[in-house]
Design an enzyme around this catalytic site. Structure first.
Site, mmCIF file in Angstrom:
data_model
loop_
_atom_site.group_PDB
_atom_site.id
_atom_site.type_symbol
_atom_site.label_atom_id
_atom_site.label_comp_id
_atom_site.label_asym_id
_atom_site.label_seq_id
_atom_site.Cartn_x
_atom_site.Cartn_y
_atom_site.Cartn_z
ATOM 1 N N MET A 59 17.161 94.265 63.521
ATOM 2 C CA MET A 59 18.184 93.180 63.109
ATOM 3 C C MET A 59 19.603 93.748 63.769
ATOM 4 S SD MET A 59 19.338 91.248 59.879
ATOM 5 C CE MET A 59 18.214 90.140 59.622
ATOM 6 N N ARG B 129 12.556 64.913 82.687
ATOM 7 C CA ARG B 129 13.392 64.914 81.468
ATOM 8 C C ARG B 129 14.152 63.715 81.374
ATOM 9 N NH1 ARG B 129 16.374 70.698 81.265
ATOM 10 N NH2 ARG B 129 17.873 69.492 82.514
ATOM 11 N N TYR C 114 10.289 99.795 63.431
ATOM 12 C CA TYR C 114 9.245 98.990 62.851
ATOM 13 C C TYR C 114 7.828 98.966 63.641
ATOM 14 C CZ TYR C 114 12.623 97.549 59.607
ATOM 15 O OH TYR C 114 13.764 97.273 58.684
ATOM 16 N N LYS D 144 28.569 73.861 79.676
ATOM 17 C CA LYS D 144 27.908 73.201 78.252
ATOM 18 C C LYS D 144 27.415 74.359 77.465
ATOM 19 C CE LYS D 144 23.409 73.084 81.044
ATOM 20 N NZ LYS D 144 22.466 73.088 80.307
HETATM 21 C C1 LIG Z 1 22.098 68.070 85.042
HETATM 22 C C2 LIG Z 1 22.504 69.850 85.028
HETATM 23 N N1 LIG Z 1 23.321 70.116 86.128
HETATM 24 C C3 LIG Z 1 23.824 71.191 86.420
HETATM 25 C C4 LIG Z 1 23.236 72.302 85.460
HETATM 26 C C5 LIG Z 1 23.525 73.792 85.669
HETATM 27 O O1 LIG Z 1 22.402 74.279 85.953
HETATM 28 P P1 LIG Z 1 22.328 75.964 86.158
HETATM 29 O O2 LIG Z 1 23.011 76.431 85.231
HETATM 30 O O3 LIG Z 1 21.168 76.354 86.535
HETATM 31 O O4 LIG Z 1 23.353 75.985 87.389
HETATM 32 C C6 LIG Z 1 22.342 71.806 84.305
HETATM 33 C C7 LIG Z 1 21.807 73.021 83.565
HETATM 34 O O5 LIG Z 1 20.787 72.860 82.909
HETATM 35 C C8 LIG Z 1 21.952 70.495 84.032
HETATM 36 O O6 LIG Z 1 21.226 70.108 83.105
#
Ligand SMILES: Cc1ncc(COP(=O)(O)O)c(C=O)c1O
Length: 362
Positions: free
Chosen positions: A302, A130, A254, A35
């Site tokens: 920056m 969540r 800064y 992701k």
């Molecule tokens: C449902 C789920 N599975 C697996 C992962 C992978 O987690 P990690 O990057 O901590 O291994 C995530 C990441 O947040 C997740 O949301």
């Protein structure tokens, strides 16, 4: 002449870290969690190195399409499932497996017209609070899904909230086992932290490592990536573009937050928060100059940061500066250390690499 900054993605390290995940998975199949554009590395860049995974898990439908466009025919899992009823059409067309974590997603499936039943991952909220069905609603959700002709197989899933911390996985695991007792279907529980620290308990049928594949230690500073035998997959490097000699009492940057206590040579690095370097990294954040470990001084701006050159007297304009990852020779600056100094985690630094930084596969 382009600005002297670049990021390198280390394909061999990605493949190595994935192999580490497989080693710990005790026979379970391995989702490479990609992701957020492969944790900032770029899905297209990491794909070849990670094609030894059993599947790719992500959450953005456009990213799922990109994985299919790369020619991947194996499993792809949407970790947050569908966001809208219309997403099911894409799931059918691209053969995406998807998480079901709330009632509306079952309603959408029930109304979905398809002759290709879909594989779903029913998610239990076992304490993360969540996504997922509450334990008391879980079995009814399973029964509803099981009765739908649109559904092929139902896998069972949960996510640990403190696999890297003192709570561990025991309580959530026990709740998961109690709630799913007697239900058929594959199980998937473990993220990187659960796999590294509780693999023998939590591996189940599928594991879902993300950060460890990208060379981050989920439980830093308790353990380093090297401790877990993970290798850095991303290097951010730049060059010195200026130098200054400070006298005692001179300030840097800064807000005059750094005041020299003695005469000090500093270097100016072509990297700032607009490149993804964390602005909250305080003076003292580790950095390598020509492979020599030193520290930042003053605020991150920056486009520039400033670094103490006392440990690198040979350093000049043009010297290589490693913000994280691999330096010259064997030098390594773990991204976890930089993240820690900035009060964050390696995930955030990887994902925040800015579009203006040129990236190439090393
Ligand atoms: C449902 C789920 N599975 C697996 C992962 C992978 O987690 P990690 O990057 O901590 O291994 C995530 C990441 O947040 C997740 O949301």
């Amino acid at each position: 002449m382009p600005r002297p900054i670049e990021a390198l993605i280390h394909a061999d390290a990605l493949a190595h870290n994935l192999a580490r995940a497989r080693e710990l998975a005790a026979g379970a199949r391995v989702w490479a969690v990609v992701k957020a554009d492969a944790y900032g590395h770029g899905i297209e860049r990491v794909f070849d190195a990670l094609r030894g995974a059993d599947g790719f898990a992500l959450l953005d439908l456009a990213e799922a399409e990109r994985v299919r466009r790369l020619g991947w025919r194996g499993p792809v899992l949407l970790l947050e499932g569908c966001f809208d009823a219309r997403d099911l059409e894409l799931c059918s067309r691209l053969n995406l497996w998807h998480t079901v974590h709330r009632e509306a997603q079952i309603d959408w499936l029930a109304a979905h017209k398809t002759d290709q039943p879909q594989r779903v991952f029913l998610k239990l909220n076992s304490g993360m609070n969540r996504l997922g069905f509450a334990p008391q609603a879980f079995r009814a959700a399973w029964a509803r899904l099981n009765a739908l002709p649109q559904v092929d197989e139902i896998a069972l899933m949960t996510h640990f909230s403190d696999a890297d911390g003192p709570a561990g996985v025991a309580a959530q695991l026990a709740l998961f086992e109690r709630t799913t007792a007697g239900l058929s279907g594959e199980r998937t529980l473990a993220n990187s932290a659960a796999l590294l620290r509780h693999g023998e308990l939590a591996a189940a049928d599928w594991v879902r490592p993300g950060i460890m594949v990208f060379g981050g230690a989920p439980d830093h500073p308790l353990h380093s990536a090297a401790h877990w035998r993970l290798r850095p997959t991303m290097t951010l490097r730049a060059q010195l573009i200026g130098e200054q000699t400070l006298q005692a009492g001179d300030t840097v940057g800064y807000g005059n937050t750094f005041v020299a206590e003695r005469a000090l040579r500093i270097g100016v690095v072509a990297c700032g928060y607009a490149d993804g370097y964390p602005r909250h990294a305080a003076s003292g954040t580790p950095v390598l100059v020509d492979g020599v470990r030193t520290r930042t001084v003053g605020r991150v701006s920056m486009d520039m940061i400033t670094v103490d050159l006392s440990a690198a007297p040979q350093a000049r304009v043009g010297s290589e500066v490693t913000l994280w990852g691999h330096g010259p020779g064997d030098a390594v600056l773990p991204i976890d250390e930089v993240a820690h100094a900035a009060g964050t985690v390696s995930y955030e630094l990887m994902c925040a690499l800015a579009p203006r930084v040129p990236v190439r596969l090393a």
